[in-house]
Design a protein around this motif. Structure first.
Motif, PDB file in Angstrom:
ATOM      1  N   PHE A   6      -3.028  -8.214  13.399  1.00 42.58           N
ATOM      2  CA  PHE A   6      -2.744  -6.878  12.885  1.00 42.58           C
ATOM      3  C   PHE A   6      -3.737  -6.456  11.806  1.00 42.58           C
ATOM      4  CE2 PHE A   6       1.200  -7.277  15.106  1.00 42.58           C
ATOM      5  CZ  PHE A   6       1.684  -5.987  15.272  1.00 42.58           C
ATOM      6  N   ASN A   7      -4.266  -7.420  11.051  1.00 37.75           N
ATOM      7  CA  ASN A   7      -5.084  -7.107   9.884  1.00 37.75           C
ATOM      8  C   ASN A   7      -6.524  -6.793  10.257  1.00 37.75           C
ATOM      9  OD1 ASN A   7      -3.177  -7.595   7.576  1.00 37.75           O
ATOM     10  ND2 ASN A   7      -3.052  -9.581   8.579  1.00 37.75           N
ATOM     11  N   GLN A   8      -6.722  -5.652  10.904  1.00 34.38           N
ATOM     12  CA  GLN A   8      -8.061  -5.195  11.220  1.00 34.38           C
ATOM     13  C   GLN A   8      -8.033  -3.692  11.485  1.00 34.38           C
ATOM     14  OE1 GLN A   8      -8.486  -7.640  14.889  1.00 34.38           O
ATOM     15  NE2 GLN A   8      -8.884  -5.709  15.937  1.00 34.38           N
ATOM     16  N   GLU A   9      -9.195  -3.069  11.325  1.00 31.81           N
ATOM     17  CA  GLU A   9      -9.295  -1.640  11.593  1.00 31.81           C
ATOM     18  C   GLU A   9      -9.318  -1.395  13.096  1.00 31.81           C
ATOM     19  OE1 GLU A   9     -11.963   0.858   9.331  1.00 31.81           O
ATOM     20  OE2 GLU A   9     -12.284  -0.788   7.902  1.00 31.81           O
ATOM     21  N   ARG A  10      -8.669  -0.323  13.522  1.00 31.60           N
ATOM     22  CA  ARG A  10      -8.617   0.029  14.943  1.00 31.60           C
ATOM     23  C   ARG A  10      -8.811   1.530  15.107  1.00 31.60           C
ATOM     24  NH1 ARG A  10      -4.974  -4.275  14.551  1.00 31.60           N
ATOM     25  NH2 ARG A  10      -5.030  -5.743  16.317  1.00 31.60           N
ATOM     26  N   ASP A  11      -9.502   1.907  16.179  1.00 33.37           N
ATOM     27  CA  ASP A  11      -9.598   3.326  16.516  1.00 33.37           C
ATOM     28  C   ASP A  11      -8.415   3.707  17.388  1.00 33.37           C
ATOM     29  OD1 ASP A  11     -10.144   2.286  19.033  1.00 33.37           O
ATOM     30  OD2 ASP A  11     -12.289   2.729  18.949  1.00 33.37           O
ATOM     31  N   LEU A  12      -8.375   4.961  17.830  1.00 30.60           N
ATOM     32  CA  LEU A  12      -7.231   5.455  18.595  1.00 30.60           C
ATOM     33  C   LEU A  12      -6.998   4.633  19.858  1.00 30.60           C
ATOM     34  CD1 LEU A  12      -6.372   9.175  19.257  1.00 30.60           C
ATOM     35  CD2 LEU A  12      -6.266   7.539  21.124  1.00 30.60           C
ATOM     36  N   GLY A  13      -8.049   4.428  20.639  1.00 31.39           N
ATOM     37  CA  GLY A  13      -7.905   3.711  21.906  1.00 31.39           C
ATOM     38  C   GLY A  13      -7.444   2.283  21.720  1.00 31.39           C
ATOM     39  N   THR A  14      -8.034   1.596  20.743  1.00 32.77           N
ATOM     40  CA  THR A  14      -7.662   0.197  20.491  1.00 32.77           C
ATOM     41  C   THR A  14      -6.231   0.095  19.981  1.00 32.77           C
ATOM     42  OG1 THR A  14      -9.964  -0.251  19.903  1.00 32.77           O
ATOM     43  CG2 THR A  14      -8.342  -1.926  19.313  1.00 32.77           C
ATOM     44  N   PHE A 262      -1.647  -0.972   9.133  1.00 34.46           N
ATOM     45  CA  PHE A 262      -2.528  -2.111   8.849  1.00 34.46           C
ATOM     46  C   PHE A 262      -3.997  -1.689   8.888  1.00 34.46           C
ATOM     47  CE2 PHE A 262       1.192  -4.771   9.832  1.00 34.46           C
ATOM     48  CZ  PHE A 262       1.073  -5.739   8.827  1.00 34.46           C
ATOM     49  N   SER A 263      -4.325  -0.789   9.803  1.00 32.74           N
ATOM     50  CA  SER A 263      -5.699  -0.302   9.898  1.00 32.74           C
ATOM     51  C   SER A 263      -6.094   0.471   8.639  1.00 32.74           C
ATOM     52  CB  SER A 263      -5.856   0.579  11.138  1.00 32.74           C
ATOM     53  OG  SER A 263      -7.183   1.033  11.281  1.00 32.74           O
ATOM     54  N   LEU A 264      -5.202   1.362   8.178  1.00 35.38           N
ATOM     55  CA  LEU A 264      -5.476   2.123   6.965  1.00 35.38           C
ATOM     56  C   LEU A 264      -5.521   1.214   5.746  1.00 35.38           C
ATOM     57  CD1 LEU A 264      -3.161   5.233   7.574  1.00 35.38           C
ATOM     58  CD2 LEU A 264      -5.658   5.164   7.712  1.00 35.38           C
ATOM     59  N   MET A 265      -4.637   0.245   5.696  1.00 34.27           N
ATOM     60  CA  MET A 265      -4.617  -0.687   4.577  1.00 34.27           C
ATOM     61  C   MET A 265      -5.908  -1.500   4.540  1.00 34.27           C
ATOM     62  SD  MET A 265      -1.789  -3.594   3.591  1.00 34.27           S
ATOM     63  CE  MET A 265      -2.223  -4.641   4.973  1.00 34.27           C
ATOM     64  N   GLU A 266      -6.381  -1.913   5.718  1.00 36.12           N
ATOM     65  CA  GLU A 266      -7.631  -2.665   5.804  1.00 36.12           C
ATOM     66  C   GLU A 266      -8.800  -1.801   5.325  1.00 36.12           C
ATOM     67  OE1 GLU A 266      -9.755  -6.098   6.501  1.00 36.12           O
ATOM     68  OE2 GLU A 266      -7.597  -5.776   6.666  1.00 36.12           O
ATOM     69  N   GLN A 267      -8.766  -0.541   5.709  1.00 41.83           N
ATOM     70  CA  GLN A 267      -9.836   0.372   5.315  1.00 41.83           C
ATOM     71  C   GLN A 267      -9.806   0.662   3.824  1.00 41.83           C
ATOM     72  OE1 GLN A 267     -10.172   5.015   5.981  1.00 41.83           O
ATOM     73  NE2 GLN A 267     -10.616   3.955   7.897  1.00 41.83           N
ATOM     74  N   LYS A 268      -8.617   0.850   3.274  1.00 44.11           N
ATOM     75  CA  LYS A 268      -8.497   1.206   1.864  1.00 44.11           C
ATOM     76  C   LYS A 268      -8.573  -0.009   0.935  1.00 44.11           C
ATOM     77  CE  LYS A 268      -7.419   5.712   2.173  1.00 44.11           C
ATOM     78  NZ  LYS A 268      -8.016   6.818   1.387  1.00 44.11           N
ATOM     79  N   ASP A 269      -7.940  -1.106   1.332  1.00 45.05           N
ATOM     80  CA  ASP A 269      -7.799  -2.252   0.437  1.00 45.05           C
ATOM     81  C   ASP A 269      -8.673  -3.442   0.807  1.00 45.05           C
ATOM     82  OD1 ASP A 269      -5.866  -0.701  -0.755  1.00 45.05           O
ATOM     83  OD2 ASP A 269      -4.197  -1.706   0.227  1.00 45.05           O
ATOM     84  N   GLY A 270      -9.077  -3.519   2.088  1.00 48.66           N
ATOM     85  CA  GLY A 270      -9.815  -4.699   2.524  1.00 48.66           C
ATOM     86  C   GLY A 270      -9.015  -5.965   2.342  1.00 48.66           C
ATOM     87  N   SER A 271      -7.747  -5.950   2.786  1.00 47.73           N
ATOM     88  CA  SER A 271      -6.826  -7.062   2.521  1.00 47.73           C
ATOM     89  C   SER A 271      -7.303  -8.374   3.116  1.00 47.73           C
ATOM     90  CB  SER A 271      -5.432  -6.726   3.054  1.00 47.73           C
ATOM     91  OG  SER A 271      -5.482  -6.441   4.436  1.00 47.73           O
ATOM     92  N   SER A 272      -7.859  -8.343   4.334  1.00 47.77           N
ATOM     93  CA  SER A 272      -8.279  -9.592   4.967  1.00 47.77           C
ATOM     94  C   SER A 272      -9.463 -10.207   4.239  1.00 47.77           C
ATOM     95  CB  SER A 272      -8.650  -9.345   6.438  1.00 47.77           C
ATOM     96  OG  SER A 272      -9.750  -8.475   6.539  1.00 47.77           O
ATOM     97  N   GLU A 273     -10.329  -9.351   3.655  1.00 51.09           N
ATOM     98  CA  GLU A 273     -11.449  -9.871   2.892  1.00 51.09           C
ATOM     99  C   GLU A 273     -10.965 -10.590   1.641  1.00 51.09           C
ATOM    100  OE1 GLU A 273     -14.105  -6.715   2.041  1.00 51.09           O
ATOM    101  OE2 GLU A 273     -14.618  -6.326   4.158  1.00 51.09           O
ATOM    102  N   ARG A 274      -9.950  -9.999   0.976  1.00 49.48           N
ATOM    103  CA  ARG A 274      -9.387 -10.650  -0.206  1.00 49.48           C
ATOM    104  C   ARG A 274      -8.748 -11.976   0.158  1.00 49.48           C
ATOM    105  NH1 ARG A 274      -7.094  -5.666  -1.328  1.00 49.48           N
ATOM    106  NH2 ARG A 274      -5.031  -6.550  -1.052  1.00 49.48           N
ATOM    107  N   GLU A 275      -8.036 -12.015   1.307  1.00 53.76           N
ATOM    108  CA  GLU A 275      -7.416 -13.271   1.748  1.00 53.76           C
ATOM    109  C   GLU A 275      -8.465 -14.334   2.012  1.00 53.76           C
ATOM    110  OE1 GLU A 275      -4.989 -12.437   5.071  1.00 53.76           O
ATOM    111  OE2 GLU A 275      -3.560 -11.191   3.975  1.00 53.76           O
ATOM    112  N   LEU A 276      -9.596 -13.924   2.616  1.00 54.43           N
ATOM    113  CA  LEU A 276     -10.666 -14.873   2.918  1.00 54.43           C
ATOM    114  C   LEU A 276     -11.256 -15.418   1.631  1.00 54.43           C
ATOM    115  CD1 LEU A 276     -12.465 -16.241   5.001  1.00 54.43           C
ATOM    116  CD2 LEU A 276     -13.970 -14.240   4.933  1.00 54.43           C
TER     117      LEU A 276
END
Length: 280
Positions: A6-14, A262-276
């Motif tokens: 879930f923790n990744q950016e996605r476009d409409l189709g994805t 999750f996509s917006l959160m990833e874009q705004k916060d970069g949560s997965s990068e912080r976790e890494l």
């Protein structure tokens, strides 16, 4: 079966593709505990709605004042309240399941989801009433404010449950996440709405066709009472299916809104990068 991240950016189709995949993989797992929770208020609400509609249509032919119909509709308020509660609880179950899934938990059961119901059931029911009133006021003021707010608050439940925030914080977070992303989010929900509308039309065509045949027969007999009875009888058969299909469509909206959150959160916060970074 490949697990969805879930923790990744996605476009409409994805987003739509992954939503479809997630629902296919988890439909029975998520619907079984949900129906256990919402079936009672859903059935009671449907019964009260059917009773109210039958009473309204049976009295319609004898109503001297057309405004009396509003009084009859007001009598169905308990049914509307029960339906609201049922769908709020269902949404909590859906997004609670998604939260645990996104955290890596397997074999999610009712006991795992019960804490979400206890902590969020009352607050999100009251929040839903406030949001509905706010959006309706926006519609009355010129339609566009209501549409704008509907997109802003599309992620209200996801934010409240996944981030465990209160009403005020969730309200502010909703506006923060949608900033600079309103149009792309609007496009996603427009396509989702059209998909849901197409499914519901296909499901309802046979039921409405049967009801129309009964009305046509009553019209030929020139009997207003028979026509009203035909409509109320047809609605009695349609309403339970209407709410069950609505529940399934709610799952679609809940999954799409969660992916978008999750996509917006990833874009705004970069949560997965912080976790890494934290893991390093």
């Amino acid at each position: 079966m490949e697990r969805i991240n879930f923790n990744q950016e996605r476009d409409l189709g994805t987003t739509l593709q992954d939503s479809s995949t997630f629902i296919k993989q988890n439909f029975l797992k998520i619907m079984k505990p949900t129906l256990t929770v919402v079936m009672i208020p859903l059935l009671i609400g449907a019964f009260l709605m059917i009773t109210g509609i039958q009473s309204m249509y049976s009295d319609m032919a004898t109503m001297a004042d057309p405004l009396q119909i509003y009084g009859a509709m007001a009598g169905m308020i308990p049914a509307y309240i029960l339906m609201l509660i049922a769908f709020v609880l269902a949404y909590i179950m859906f997004i609670g399941y998604i939260k645990l899934y996104a955290e890596g938990q397997d074999d999610i059961t009712l006991s795992d989801l019960t804490p979400f119901l206890k902590s969020k059931g009352l607050s999100l029911t009251l929040s839903s009433i406030v949001l509905i009133i706010t959006m309706y006021l926006g519609m009355i003021l010129c339609v566009l404010p209501g549409v704008y707010l509907a997109i802003v608050f599309a992620h209200f439940f996801a934010i409240s449950i996944i981030e465990d925030t209160g009403f005020g914080a969730t309200w502010k977070r909703s506006f923060f996440l949608i900033k600079d992303n309103w149009w792309s989010t609007f496009g996603l929900y427009l396509v989702t709405y059209l998909i849901a509308l197409g499914v519901m039309i296909l499901v309802y065509i046979p039921a409405y066709a049967i009801m129309a045949m009964g009305m046509f027969s009553a019209v030929n007999e020139n009997d207003p009472s028979a026509m009203m009875n035909s409509v109320s009888t047809g609605m009695s058969y349609i309403i339970p299916f209407y709410y069950l299909i609505g529940l399934v469509m709610s799952l679609l909206y809940a999954v799409v809104s969660s992916f978008r959150y999750f996509s917006l959160m990833e874009q705004k916060d970069g949560s997965s990068e912080r976790e890494l970074i934290n893991q390093i």
